[in-house]
Design a protein around this motif. Structure first.
Motif, PDB file in Angstrom:
ATOM      1  N   TYR B  11       1.039  -1.237   0.052  1.00 49.00           N
ATOM      2  CA  TYR B  11       0.096   0.154   0.089  1.00 49.00           C
ATOM      3  C   TYR B  11       0.792   1.194   0.011  1.00 49.00           C
ATOM      4  O   TYR B  11       0.643   2.070  -0.767  1.00 49.00           O
ATOM      5  CB  TYR B  11      -0.912   0.153   1.236  1.00 49.00           C
ATOM      6  CG  TYR B  11      -2.114  -0.863   1.191  1.00 49.00           C
ATOM      7  CD1 TYR B  11      -2.646  -1.346  -0.092  1.00 49.00           C
ATOM      8  CD2 TYR B  11      -2.783  -1.304   2.110  1.00 49.00           C
ATOM      9  CE1 TYR B  11      -3.669  -1.939  -0.147  1.00 49.00           C
ATOM     10  CE2 TYR B  11      -4.070  -1.998   2.256  1.00 49.00           C
ATOM     11  CZ  TYR B  11      -4.326  -2.523   0.912  1.00 49.00           C
ATOM     12  OH  TYR B  11      -5.616  -3.453   0.799  1.00 49.00           O
ATOM     13  N   MET B  42      -2.215   1.810  -8.779  1.00 40.40           N
ATOM     14  CA  MET B  42      -3.549   1.007  -8.682  1.00 40.40           C
ATOM     15  C   MET B  42      -3.396  -0.659  -8.642  1.00 40.40           C
ATOM     16  O   MET B  42      -4.121  -1.370  -7.603  1.00 40.40           O
ATOM     17  CB  MET B  42      -4.420   1.658  -9.643  1.00 40.40           C
ATOM     18  CG  MET B  42      -5.992   1.132  -9.335  1.00 40.40           C
ATOM     19  SD  MET B  42      -6.618   1.778  -7.789  1.00 40.40           S
ATOM     20  CE  MET B  42      -6.891   3.636  -8.156  1.00 40.40           C
ATOM     21  N   ALA B  45      -2.161  -1.842  -5.439  1.00 41.68           N
ATOM     22  CA  ALA B  45      -2.921  -1.806  -4.203  1.00 41.68           C
ATOM     23  C   ALA B  45      -3.984  -2.844  -4.682  1.00 41.68           C
ATOM     24  O   ALA B  45      -4.402  -3.436  -3.418  1.00 41.68           O
ATOM     25  CB  ALA B  45      -3.465  -0.526  -4.378  1.00 41.68           C
ATOM     26  N   LEU B  46      -4.564  -3.412  -5.556  1.00 43.36           N
ATOM     27  CA  LEU B  46      -5.617  -4.228  -5.754  1.00 43.36           C
ATOM     28  C   LEU B  46      -4.985  -5.441  -5.441  1.00 43.36           C
ATOM     29  O   LEU B  46      -5.665  -6.487  -4.835  1.00 43.36           O
ATOM     30  CB  LEU B  46      -5.992  -3.983  -7.318  1.00 43.36           C
ATOM     31  CG  LEU B  46      -6.867  -2.603  -7.599  1.00 43.36           C
ATOM     32  CD1 LEU B  46      -7.320  -2.623  -8.999  1.00 43.36           C
ATOM     33  CD2 LEU B  46      -7.895  -2.508  -6.588  1.00 43.36           C
ATOM     34  N   THR B  49      -4.560  -6.134  -1.789  1.00 42.89           N
ATOM     35  CA  THR B  49      -6.041  -6.329  -1.341  1.00 42.89           C
ATOM     36  C   THR B  49      -6.243  -7.741  -1.219  1.00 42.89           C
ATOM     37  O   THR B  49      -6.993  -8.199  -0.300  1.00 42.89           O
ATOM     38  CB  THR B  49      -6.910  -5.284  -1.932  1.00 42.89           C
ATOM     39  OG1 THR B  49      -6.364  -3.952  -1.687  1.00 42.89           O
ATOM     40  CG2 THR B  49      -8.273  -5.552  -1.121  1.00 42.89           C
ATOM     41  N   LEU B  50      -5.904  -8.641  -2.372  1.00 41.56           N
ATOM     42  CA  LEU B  50      -6.214  -9.788  -2.465  1.00 41.56           C
ATOM     43  C   LEU B  50      -5.549 -10.731  -1.263  1.00 41.56           C
ATOM     44  O   LEU B  50      -6.186 -11.880  -1.058  1.00 41.56           O
ATOM     45  CB  LEU B  50      -5.902 -10.379  -3.798  1.00 41.56           C
ATOM     46  CG  LEU B  50      -6.381  -9.919  -5.031  1.00 41.56           C
ATOM     47  CD1 LEU B  50      -5.875 -10.365  -6.295  1.00 41.56           C
ATOM     48  CD2 LEU B  50      -7.920 -10.175  -5.135  1.00 41.56           C
ATOM     49  N   VAL B  52      -5.387  -9.471   1.450  1.00 43.26           N
ATOM     50  CA  VAL B  52      -5.704  -8.977   3.000  1.00 43.26           C
ATOM     51  C   VAL B  52      -7.227  -9.756   3.247  1.00 43.26           C
ATOM     52  O   VAL B  52      -7.567 -10.092   4.190  1.00 43.26           O
ATOM     53  CB  VAL B  52      -6.185  -7.627   2.847  1.00 43.26           C
ATOM     54  CG1 VAL B  52      -6.742  -6.903   4.115  1.00 43.26           C
ATOM     55  CG2 VAL B  52      -4.957  -6.745   2.415  1.00 43.26           C
ATOM     56  N   ILE B  53      -7.840 -10.170   2.283  1.00 43.35           N
ATOM     57  CA  ILE B  53      -9.311 -10.699   2.363  1.00 43.35           C
ATOM     58  C   ILE B  53      -9.211 -12.299   2.244  1.00 43.35           C
ATOM     59  O   ILE B  53      -8.157 -13.017   1.737  1.00 43.35           O
ATOM     60  CB  ILE B  53     -10.136  -9.821   1.055  1.00 43.35           C
ATOM     61  CG1 ILE B  53      -9.661 -10.428  -0.207  1.00 43.35           C
ATOM     62  CG2 ILE B  53     -10.126  -8.664   1.467  1.00 43.35           C
ATOM     63  CD1 ILE B  53     -10.362 -10.181  -1.343  1.00 43.35           C
ATOM     64  N   GLU B  54     -10.597 -12.868   2.411  1.00 44.61           N
ATOM     65  CA  GLU B  54     -10.718 -14.265   2.332  1.00 44.61           C
ATOM     66  C   GLU B  54     -10.534 -14.640   0.783  1.00 44.61           C
ATOM     67  O   GLU B  54     -11.314 -13.893  -0.096  1.00 44.61           O
ATOM     68  CB  GLU B  54     -12.038 -14.399   2.717  1.00 44.61           C
ATOM     69  CG  GLU B  54     -12.168 -14.088   4.056  1.00 44.61           C
ATOM     70  CD  GLU B  54     -11.601 -14.901   5.311  1.00 44.61           C
ATOM     71  OE1 GLU B  54     -11.356 -15.941   4.820  1.00 44.61           O
ATOM     72  OE2 GLU B  54     -11.357 -14.207   6.373  1.00 44.61           O
ATOM     73  N   ASN B 240      -8.147   1.379   6.521  1.00 42.09           N
ATOM     74  CA  ASN B 240      -7.270   1.062   5.669  1.00 42.09           C
ATOM     75  C   ASN B 240      -6.531   2.272   4.988  1.00 42.09           C
ATOM     76  O   ASN B 240      -7.145   3.036   4.544  1.00 42.09           O
ATOM     77  CB  ASN B 240      -7.976   0.444   4.478  1.00 42.09           C
ATOM     78  CG  ASN B 240      -7.367   0.098   3.106  1.00 42.09           C
ATOM     79  OD1 ASN B 240      -6.723   0.888   2.514  1.00 42.09           O
ATOM     80  ND2 ASN B 240      -7.328  -1.298   2.863  1.00 42.09           N
ATOM     81  N   ILE B 242      -4.501   3.041   2.425  1.00 41.30           N
ATOM     82  CA  ILE B 242      -4.276   3.637   1.088  1.00 41.30           C
ATOM     83  C   ILE B 242      -5.542   4.088   0.682  1.00 41.30           C
ATOM     84  O   ILE B 242      -5.499   5.291   0.105  1.00 41.30           O
ATOM     85  CB  ILE B 242      -4.109   2.374   0.087  1.00 41.30           C
ATOM     86  CG1 ILE B 242      -3.807   2.806  -1.291  1.00 41.30           C
ATOM     87  CG2 ILE B 242      -5.249   1.100   0.044  1.00 41.30           C
ATOM     88  CD1 ILE B 242      -2.400   3.543  -1.566  1.00 41.30           C
TER      89      ILE B 242
END
Lengths: 101, 470
Positions: B11, B42, B45-46, B49-50, B52-54, B240, B242
């Motif tokens: 981030y 961008m 960052a995306l 994020t993958l 960070v999540i389930e 978050n 970012i």
């Protein structure tokens, strides 16, 4: 609470940075710049991904789906259209080179 | 939500890339690479994020992202450059809408967990409000510029009162959500937030409909800043970084851009937002066309340009874009330069429908951006210019704006000082005074001014012919 304060400090600093970054830009570039910053706030897509991944009933998932769709549209459309605009700003030299090449 | 070390560092990298990208957008030579760098940020960052999540949500996310991307590419690739402002409005609107929806969804998650604190409890309704206003405001701006609906200034009695009552209602609903239904027991907290969302959508419409089409760029720029702030606010909700950094940078830069624009128009922001366009100068309309003007033919203009002019400054206005005459303009430049005439362009900050929009339209047809001068740079050049050619513009060259005796809607706006050139040539369909409705004294200076009454495209084509033959 500590965490929130740090976030708040970052918020303030980023605000000053934003002012500084933009204050000296020729008019020529205002539309591309607005368009590019418009694409950058598509970062909201990150939020959409986080929220859709959390558990919830169908309607919350649907809301998340719409948010991710909107966010992706903001990012991709935003950067794409800015690139189209800026491709017209190619310096004259580069154009000549392209023709020769 | 806990962010791991690696995603956190990613981030930070993304934030740095955004900043470098925006920095490079400050000069034409580096601007395109700046946009590419920001787009790369961008992507970083995306991807972060993958992690960070389930992972099980990937299918749903992928479907929505692919759908959004396809629509984004198709629309961005097809849009005409003259329709750029409304396209930016549309992309901005969906960003705001996303922020509002995310906040609503997070409200549900947090209240289910019972962990809705003061920060989220206040920030969520704010995000929903700002995001929804930005969404519907952008929709209205889009339809005004595309001339689908709400064109012109739409007003109704007690508009300000209605807006104020609606805003108060939103505050009550927000408080009800935060206090878990203590104010309005029949509305659950989640239902209250949904009510905030719909009420804010209505508010977004009401805030923008009274504002006239000419002020839309300022509105879009302001809504762009709003969406940035909504993204930053949702960053506080989701904890978050970012989102906070990128959203705030856009919020701050959008505010600056908005001020630059309203400054160039000489219109205080408050006046635009709260009053719409105050009808003024209407009574002057009757005088129009009463006084004699120096009505000339295209061949006379061409003759003067090819015989007498060594230095010409062209002032393009939105009328040029409406007539789709940009490529004919390019022909004129080539014809004049072939005859040894120096050609420059004077671009007013608000020419076109956004600051810099006219530059985009001119460079699109291959006119070098080095010929396109800003207001401050071009004004000294008029002194030794043999002709100023104004195509489809009036307000931006109207000396009445700087006449202290007159009180007009454009008073105080810096204008291009075309009157300092040897001759002033207007290519215009009629004597109509344009957006602001202010008569231009230059029209009636028969010694200096030539009026060529024609559609911008047709008029330019005839002038190009005359220059070539002359």
């Amino acid at each position: 609470m500590q965490e929130t304060l740090i976030q708040f400090a970052i918020f303030i600093m980023a605000g000053f940075l934003g002012f500084e970054l933009i204050s000296r830009v020729p008019n020529l570039l205002h539309t591309p710049l607005m368009s590019a910053t418009n694409a950058i706030h598509g970062i909201i897509l990150v939020g959409g991904m986080i929220t859709i991944a959390a558990d919830g009933p169908a309607w919350v998932k649907a809301v998340g789906f719409l948010a991710v769709f909107f966010g992706a549209l903001n990012v991709v459309g935003g950067f794409w259209v800015t690139n189209r605009m800026l491709s017209m700003f190619r310096p004259p030299k580069a154009r000549v080179k392209r023709r020769k090449g | 939500m806990e962010t791991g070390v690696a995603p956190f560092l990613a981030y930070l990298l993304a934030a740095a890339l955004f900043i470098i990208g925006i920095r490079r957008l400050r000069t034409p030579e580096t601007a395109r690479s700046g946009n590419t760098i920001a787009a790369f940020g961008m992507t970083v960052a995306l991807i972060a994020t993958l992690f960070v999540i389930e992972f099980e949500s990937l299918l749903l996310i992928g479907a929505a992202v692919v759908l959004g991307s396809v629509v984004g590419i198709l629309t961005a690739q097809r849009v005409q450059m003259t329709a750029m402002p409304q396209m930016v409005a549309a992309y901005n609107g969906v960003g705001g809408g996303a922020a509002a929806l995310i906040a609503l969804s997070e409200f549900y998650h947090l209240s289910e967990e019972g962990s809705l604190g003061v920060v989220a409890g206040t920030t969520i309704p704010l995000t929903v409000l700002v995001g929804s206003v930005s969404f519907m405001g952008s929709v209205v701006a889009f339809s005004k510029l595309q001339e689908l609906a709400f064109t012109g200034s739409v007003t109704f009695p007690l508009q300000q009162v209605v807006n104020a009552v609606l805003f108060l209602g939103i505050l009550v609903l927000a408080a009800n959500a935060f206090l878990e239904g203590e104010i309005l027991p029949f509305l659950s907290p989640v239902a209250s937030v949904i009510a905030v969302l719909f009420a804010s959508l209505v508010l977004g419409v009401l805030l923008v409909i009274p504002i006239g089409g000419a002020d839309m760029p300022i509105v879009i720029s302001l809504l762009n800043a709003f969406t940035g702030l909504a993204a930053a606010a949702s960053g506080f909700v989701l904890e978050n970084y970012i989102l906070i950094i990128a959203g705030t940078i856009v919020g701050a830069s959008g505010t600056i851009l908005t001020r630059l624009m309203s400054g160039a128009l000489g219109r205080p922001l408050g006046k635009i937002i709260f009053a719409g366009i105050a009808a003024s100068g209407g009574s002057k309309q009757e005088e129009l066309g009463e006084r004699p003007v120096n009505d000339v033919s295209a061949s006379a203009v061409g003759e003067y340009l090819s015989d007498e002019a060594n230095k010409v400054i062209i002032v393009p206005g939105y009328g040029l874009a409406v007539a789709q005459a940009q490529s004919v303009m390019k022909d004129l430049v080539e014809a004049l330069e072939k005859g040894g005439t120096e050609v420059l362009f004077g671009i007013h900050p608000v020419a076109g429908r956004m600051p810099g929009h006219m530059n985009v339209l001119m460079t699109e047809v291959g006119i070098s951006y080095e010929k396109l001068l800003d207001l401050e740079d071009v004004n000294p050049e008029f002194e030794d210019a043999d002709a100023a050619i104004i195509v489809g513009a009036n307000d931006v060259v109207n000396p009445a704006a700087n006449d202290p005796e007159k009180d007009t809607p454009i008073s105080g706006m810096p204008v291009l000082e075309v009157g300092n050139a040897e001759r002033v040539i207007f290519i215009k369909r009629s004597l109509s005074p344009g957006f602001a409705g202010v008569d231009n004294p230059l029209f009636y200076d028969t010694d200096k001014t030539m009026m060529l009454f024609a559609d911008a495209k047709q008029g330019l084509e005839e002038v190009v012919e005359a220059v070539k033959n002359g």
